[in-house]
Scaffold this motif. Structure first.
Motif, PDB file in Angstrom:
ATOM      1  N   GLU A 111       0.813  -1.214   0.000  1.00 56.89           N
ATOM      2  CA  GLU A 111       0.000   0.000   0.000  1.00 56.89           C
ATOM      3  C   GLU A 111       0.851   1.270   0.000  1.00 56.89           C
ATOM      4  O   GLU A 111       0.524   2.242  -0.677  1.00 56.89           O
ATOM      5  N   ASP A 112       1.921   1.284   0.786  1.00 54.04           N
ATOM      6  CA  ASP A 112       2.716   2.504   0.938  1.00 54.04           C
ATOM      7  C   ASP A 112       4.097   2.407   0.301  1.00 54.04           C
ATOM      8  O   ASP A 112       4.952   3.269   0.528  1.00 54.04           O
ATOM      9  N   VAL A 113       4.323   1.383  -0.501  1.00 56.36           N
ATOM     10  CA  VAL A 113       5.631   1.217  -1.133  1.00 56.36           C
ATOM     11  C   VAL A 113       5.829   2.285  -2.200  1.00 56.36           C
ATOM     12  O   VAL A 113       4.938   2.550  -3.011  1.00 56.36           O
ATOM     13  N   THR A 114       6.999   2.905  -2.202  1.00 60.22           N
ATOM     14  CA  THR A 114       7.318   3.963  -3.159  1.00 60.22           C
ATOM     15  C   THR A 114       8.342   3.480  -4.175  1.00 60.22           C
ATOM     16  O   THR A 114       9.028   2.469  -3.957  1.00 60.22           O
ATOM     17  N   LEU A 115       8.468   4.225  -5.264  1.00 59.98           N
ATOM     18  CA  LEU A 115       9.487   3.901  -6.262  1.00 59.98           C
ATOM     19  C   LEU A 115      10.881   3.975  -5.644  1.00 59.98           C
ATOM     20  O   LEU A 115      11.752   3.168  -5.959  1.00 59.98           O
TER      21      LEU A 115
END
Length: 203
Positions: free
Chosen positions: A28-32
């Motif tokens: 859900e909160d994983v970023t590039l």
């Protein structure tokens, strides 16, 4: 002379980083930036191969699905040259169960995709429009069983396929949670298949 880059291997390197992050804490909160750090590549390189965050998640999922299909084909091929339709349906359904480390890890990644597919409009649209390929495959095998006399003509192949796939996916969760052993899960699948494949094959 500069070393030639294997682009498929680089894409897999990044996809595997997504999978590791998925199993550790969801997506859900994983970023590039987090994926780039996990994959040990630059954010620019990550965007070169996948583009946006949504494209990255979908691309990593496509690679995972391709791996799953390859392993499934290998296990089905191991059934021999002329397996029964029941054996083939069983083989397909067992791919949905975490019966070994490879399948367990894969299903943990799939579970991590569930929330993003629910809450992200773009991803939700992809999920809604995805074809029911697995149900169609199982339904086709059941219909072939009917042609061979292995399954009663009274059976609704499409309805049974939908029930079997949904049931296997539900059983999968109970195995992952430790509520049911893999052996018990397989026994439940076999019980349902025995119910369906009751006719005597024609010679």
């Amino acid at each position: 002379m500069p070393r030639q880059v294997d682009h498929n291997q680089r894409r897999r390197q990044i996809a595997e980083a997504v999978w590791r992050l998925a199993t550790r804490g969801g997506l859900e909160d994983v970023t590039l930036r987090q994926v780039a750090a996990e994959a040990k590549v630059s954010a620019r390189l990550l965007q070169y191969y996948f583009g946006t965050r949504d494209q990255l998640l979908l691309g990593a999922l496509e690679i995972l699905n391709a791996d799953a299909e390859q392993r499934a084909r290998e296990r089905l091929a191991a059934l021999g040259q002329t397996p029964s339709m029941q054996a083939l349906v069983r083989g397909v359904l067992l791919e949905l169960l975490p019966l070994d480390e490879e399948r367990r890890n894969r299903h943990l990644v799939y579970i991590a995709y569930f929330i993003p597919f629910l809450v992200d409009p773009a991803l939700a649209k992809v999920a809604r429009e995805a074809p029911h390929a697995l149900e169609d495959l199982v339904a086709g095998l059941i219909m072939q069983g009917q042609e061979l006399g292995e399954v009663s003509r009274d059976i609704d192949a499409a309805a049974e396929a939908a029930f079997l796939v949904a049931g296997a996916e539900g059983i999968q969760t109970t195995v992952l949670l430790g509520q049911r052993t893999p052996e018990d899960a397989v026994a439940l699948i076999d019980h349902q298949l025995t119910r369906i494949f009751t006719a005597t094959p024609r010679n």
